[in-house]
Design a protein around this motif. Structure first.
Motif, PDB file in Angstrom:
ATOM      1  N   GLU A 246      95.394  14.726  68.654  1.00  0.00           N
ATOM      2  CA  GLU A 246      94.240  13.943  68.194  1.00  0.00           C
ATOM      3  C   GLU A 246      93.980  14.085  66.699  1.00  0.00           C
ATOM      4  O   GLU A 246      94.006  15.178  66.163  1.00  0.00           O
ATOM      5  CB  GLU A 246      92.996  14.384  68.961  1.00  0.00           C
ATOM      6  N   GLY A 247      93.756  12.976  66.073  1.00  0.00           N
ATOM      7  CA  GLY A 247      93.356  12.981  64.666  1.00  0.00           C
ATOM      8  C   GLY A 247      94.382  13.569  63.735  1.00  0.00           C
ATOM      9  O   GLY A 247      95.556  13.673  64.030  1.00  0.00           O
ATOM     10  N   CYS A 248      93.923  13.951  62.601  1.00  0.00           N
ATOM     11  CA  CYS A 248      94.771  14.485  61.540  1.00  0.00           C
ATOM     12  C   CYS A 248      94.031  15.651  60.915  1.00  0.00           C
ATOM     13  O   CYS A 248      92.809  15.605  60.771  1.00  0.00           O
ATOM     14  CB  CYS A 248      95.029  13.381  60.512  1.00  0.00           C
ATOM     15  N   ILE A 249      94.762  16.676  60.527  1.00  0.00           N
ATOM     16  CA  ILE A 249      94.122  17.848  59.921  1.00  0.00           C
ATOM     17  C   ILE A 249      94.607  18.104  58.493  1.00  0.00           C
ATOM     18  O   ILE A 249      94.401  19.182  57.952  1.00  0.00           O
ATOM     19  CB  ILE A 249      94.322  19.106  60.790  1.00  0.00           C
ATOM     20  N   LEU A 250      95.230  17.103  57.889  1.00  0.00           N
ATOM     21  CA  LEU A 250      95.758  17.294  56.537  1.00  0.00           C
ATOM     22  C   LEU A 250      94.656  17.420  55.482  1.00  0.00           C
ATOM     23  O   LEU A 250      94.780  18.194  54.545  1.00  0.00           O
ATOM     24  CB  LEU A 250      96.696  16.147  56.159  1.00  0.00           C
ATOM     25  N   CYS A 251      93.609  16.631  55.619  1.00  0.00           N
ATOM     26  CA  CYS A 251      92.544  16.612  54.606  1.00  0.00           C
ATOM     27  C   CYS A 251      91.224  17.065  55.221  1.00  0.00           C
ATOM     28  O   CYS A 251      90.960  16.804  56.396  1.00  0.00           O
ATOM     29  CB  CYS A 251      92.353  15.198  54.064  1.00  0.00           C
ATOM     30  N   ASP A 252      90.404  17.700  54.419  1.00  0.00           N
ATOM     31  CA  ASP A 252      89.067  18.074  54.896  1.00  0.00           C
ATOM     32  C   ASP A 252      88.234  16.828  55.190  1.00  0.00           C
ATOM     33  O   ASP A 252      87.468  16.802  56.136  1.00  0.00           O
ATOM     34  CB  ASP A 252      88.339  18.939  53.861  1.00  0.00           C
ATOM     35  N   GLN A 253      88.402  15.800  54.366  1.00  0.00           N
ATOM     36  CA  GLN A 253      87.690  14.537  54.554  1.00  0.00           C
ATOM     37  C   GLN A 253      88.694  13.402  54.428  1.00  0.00           C
ATOM     38  O   GLN A 253      89.309  13.228  53.386  1.00  0.00           O
ATOM     39  CB  GLN A 253      86.577  14.394  53.498  1.00  0.00           C
ATOM     40  N   CYS A 254      88.854  12.642  55.506  1.00  0.00           N
ATOM     41  CA  CYS A 254      89.796  11.519  55.503  1.00  0.00           C
ATOM     42  C   CYS A 254      89.252  10.390  54.620  1.00  0.00           C
ATOM     43  O   CYS A 254      88.040  10.178  54.535  1.00  0.00           O
ATOM     44  CB  CYS A 254      90.002  11.006  56.928  1.00  0.00           C
ATOM     45  N   THR A 255      90.151   9.651  54.028  1.00  0.00           N
ATOM     46  CA  THR A 255      89.779   8.520  53.176  1.00  0.00           C
ATOM     47  C   THR A 255      89.453   7.271  53.991  1.00  0.00           C
ATOM     48  O   THR A 255      88.974   6.288  53.432  1.00  0.00           O
ATOM     49  CB  THR A 255      90.912   8.174  52.198  1.00  0.00           C
ATOM     50  N   TYR A 256      89.735   7.303  55.298  1.00  0.00           N
ATOM     51  CA  TYR A 256      89.506   6.133  56.151  1.00  0.00           C
ATOM     52  C   TYR A 256      88.030   5.800  56.213  1.00  0.00           C
ATOM     53  O   TYR A 256      87.210   6.688  56.364  1.00  0.00           O
ATOM     54  CB  TYR A 256      90.031   6.395  57.571  1.00  0.00           C
ATOM     55  N   PRO A 257      87.643   4.556  56.110  1.00  0.00           N
ATOM     56  CA  PRO A 257      88.420   3.339  55.876  1.00  0.00           C
ATOM     57  C   PRO A 257      88.363   2.872  54.426  1.00  0.00           C
ATOM     58  O   PRO A 257      88.796   1.762  54.128  1.00  0.00           O
ATOM     59  CB  PRO A 257      87.711   2.337  56.778  1.00  0.00           C
ATOM     60  N   ASP A 258      87.838   3.707  53.544  1.00  0.00           N
ATOM     61  CA  ASP A 258      87.544   3.279  52.179  1.00  0.00           C
ATOM     62  C   ASP A 258      88.723   3.268  51.217  1.00  0.00           C
ATOM     63  O   ASP A 258      88.686   2.565  50.208  1.00  0.00           O
ATOM     64  CB  ASP A 258      86.435   4.165  51.598  1.00  0.00           C
ATOM     65  N   ALA A 259      89.760   4.060  51.515  1.00  0.00           N
ATOM     66  CA  ALA A 259      90.915   4.150  50.617  1.00  0.00           C
ATOM     67  C   ALA A 259      92.158   4.450  51.454  1.00  0.00           C
ATOM     68  O   ALA A 259      92.039   4.926  52.579  1.00  0.00           O
ATOM     69  CB  ALA A 259      90.692   5.259  49.585  1.00  0.00           C
ATOM     70  N   PRO A 260      93.343   4.182  50.897  1.00  0.00           N
ATOM     71  CA  PRO A 260      94.575   4.475  51.649  1.00  0.00           C
ATOM     72  C   PRO A 260      94.716   5.966  51.956  1.00  0.00           C
ATOM     73  O   PRO A 260      94.131   6.817  51.276  1.00  0.00           O
ATOM     74  CB  PRO A 260      95.689   4.016  50.697  1.00  0.00           C
ATOM     75  N   CYS A 261      95.512   6.260  52.959  1.00  0.00           N
ATOM     76  CA  CYS A 261      95.813   7.651  53.322  1.00  0.00           C
ATOM     77  C   CYS A 261      96.473   8.336  52.125  1.00  0.00           C
ATOM     78  O   CYS A 261      97.353   7.762  51.477  1.00  0.00           O
ATOM     79  CB  CYS A 261      96.742   7.671  54.536  1.00  0.00           C
TER      80      CYS A 261
END
Length: 178
Positions: free
Chosen positions: A120-135
């Motif tokens: 489930e989900g992604c743990i690469l970033c503390d705060q995902c850029t979705y949906p405001d900016a690309p991954c």
């Protein structure tokens, strides 16, 4: 050396408990699995590039998976200090994602376009850029298996992998489609 042989050679180093190869035609897809994601039990629906709706529609996910011929199912198992060992669950997930990343590099060395799906989900970033900016890390993100509508237990059963490894363990699965 074949990918199967390389994976066997690296399995323990990567932390993989079990793995199996199958055809993507063996995958069982279920809109019900996808609807579980939309129920947002994990809190990642609509919050990360690795989960719906960012991964695309159910039908587009099924079509994308079917565009590959083969799939490798990988699992990791981590012992817990009890069923409410939330730190243990988190530690297990980090361990699993690291094993998935190592496996992804191995497969992508042979199959650059391999699709890697994980937990489930992604743990690469503390705060995902979705949906405001690309991954920030599109080559390192592993979309959710369930977000693609895949019934994990079905393929685990078909390939003889253990879905449950005991009462105080957590078993995570990843799929590499190539």
């Amino acid at each position: 050396m074949t990918i199967k042989r390389q994976l066997e050679d690296k399995r323990r180093l990567f932390g993989i408990h079990e793995y199996a190869f199958a055809k993507t035609s063996d995958l069982l897809f279920s809109m019900g699995t996808r609807l579980l994601c939309e129920g947002n039990q994990c809190g990642h629906y609509g919050a990360t590039w690795a989960c719906p709706p960012a991964v695309g529609s159910y039908n587009s996910c099924v079509a994308k998976c079917r565009s590959y011929e083969n799939v490798c199912l990988l699992s990791t198992v981590t012992d817990l200090k009890g069923q409410y060992d939330f730190r243990g669950w988190h530690r297990a997930r980090i361990f699993h994602e690291a094993a998935t990343a190592k496996s992804a590099r191995l497969f992508r060395a042979h199959y650059p376009g391999a699709l890697v799906l994980s937990t489930e989900g992604c743990i690469l970033c503390d705060q995902c850029t979705y949906p405001d900016a690309p991954c920030r890390y599109p080559d390192q993100i592993f979309p959710s298996v369930e977000g693609y509508g895949i019934v994990v237990m079905d393929l685990a059963s078909k390939t003889g992998l253990s879905y449950n490894n005991g009462p105080e363990t957590v078993t995570y699965f990843s799929f590499v489609l190539f």
